[in-house]
Design a protein around this motif. Sequence first.
Motif: not given
Lengths: 326, 257
Positions: B206, B247-257
Amino acid sequence: MNALLSVRDLRLSYDSTQVVHGVDFEVPQGPYGVGLIGESGSGKTTIARALLLLHPIHRGSVAFEGADVSRLRGSDLKAYRRAVQLVFQDGDGSLDPRMSVGANVGEPLVVHRSVPRAVRRDRVAELLAEVGLPEDMIDRYPHQLSGGQRQRVVIARALALEPKLLILDEPTSALDVTVQERVLKLFERLRIERGLAFVLISHNLAVVDRLCESSVVLYRGSVVERGPTASLLSRPRHPYTRALRAAVPEIGVVRPPLTRIGSGTPPDQADNACPYAARCPLAVDRCRTETPALREVDGREVACHRAEDTIEIEPFTTHHDDRKHG
Amino acid sequence: MISIRDLRIAYDGRVVAHVPELDLSAGTIMGIAGESGSGKSQTALAVMGLSGYAGAHVSGSITLDGQELTTKSRREWQTIRGRRIAMIMQSPRAALNPTVTLGTLFRRSLRLHGVSRADSKARMRTALDEVVLSPDILDRYPHQVSGGQAQRFAIALVSALRADVVIADEPTSALDVTVQAEVIEVLRDLRDRHGTAMLFISHDLAVISELADSVTIMRHGEVVESGPTALVMQTPRQVYTRELLAAVPTIRRGDPQ
């Protein structure tokens, strides 16, 4: 009282310097993860040490299943020490190099006399299998293992006493990415299979996002934002959470330059100021004279006078170039 | 600027890194990505002419502006290392002499590389300004500065020496994420301002994707894939590159709510 662990107004000091200023959070019964997010000096590791009774609690309380842990004595204290186990960054430093893998994993069983000697080796083999290590590892020594294997040994040892809560202090930061990915998968599996609760201490937001339903963002020993991990990371409301989020490099994401999101030690400021005021791009006069309390905004709690204003700003474009020369 | 051809680095006859071809031009940053044991740091050491000190045997060719480096004597290296090719390490404080102030360190380094006293003062000021450090830092000892400050100081030193080539070995891996972002900015600045060529060695794809113009992926001492960063990241051709990217950890873009 259905929280597994409940931290109230926790204040911690080194000598006369207070480094954790009244931190609150709760960890529900597992499977559940709480992330403690922060950088060097945020107090996150000191909090972990206090949870393990390795650092004196200056003020406030830590309750486990409703009981104040600083008052635990005798068998209750032993039960707490079994129920809460630690995994930290350096698998190398947390294993005894003179002991075989089997002896390292089995040591807690010996100390806590939880398993009869006759079946101890079988139990150790089961634990190794649970973390994905072959049985023949049992007679090897830590230096003969790779970093990822050593971290699995540490995890197996942490599981030996059937804990309810694992405190994970940067558990994958020293690992290569492909190894890290496998260890994260292991944590995800263990969490469900064993119904474990995690307190995960990390500056790696992506790792916290994987394992933690809720998170606490710490800045210089104070909680600045607390709530569901997904909302915190997708719509950070505290300027510090936003800076952290924007600082994470991501493949294929082009960011505007973000020079000067603030680093190093900010200048000393008045006790009644917001701890982030000196670094904050949104700070106004009120931030320098009145410490913001945590309050509910947008489905989470934020300690910021300007939490409402941050919604107007896209987190990835806020860090305009305000560098000062000379 | 730097050209590598059929470089092999061996310890006791065992090849730990083999780079068939690598070209680094002025004003560009090449990322070398790989995990432990991939040979990425061994390659860096060879370009710095330090493999011999580590007990390695180097064959093949490394040239700097057409000048062969692998056959240089220790004496000849003294005029190249630091002055033309400089290095930035992972632990900046460990790389700084703890017994002298940063100012003394800075002045000595410049003098060692033949910069006059008058010139050195001006260069020092400009270089610190470039990395957004206040001149007060010169009065401090290495233990009195933060990791990010120490790393920016190291970059200022490299800039003041006007090194043409910078080898940066995991320079941001030990830093907090906001500090890492700043150091990335400062390195990018160094490239743009002085046309510095840079080999940026990292396990973090990254960070490489943010900073590097081109990327070389190494594994078990071999080059797996190389090319322009965007191309390699978007359309990786090798299985291992895809594994590494996945394998590069990523952050979820959306909010699951």
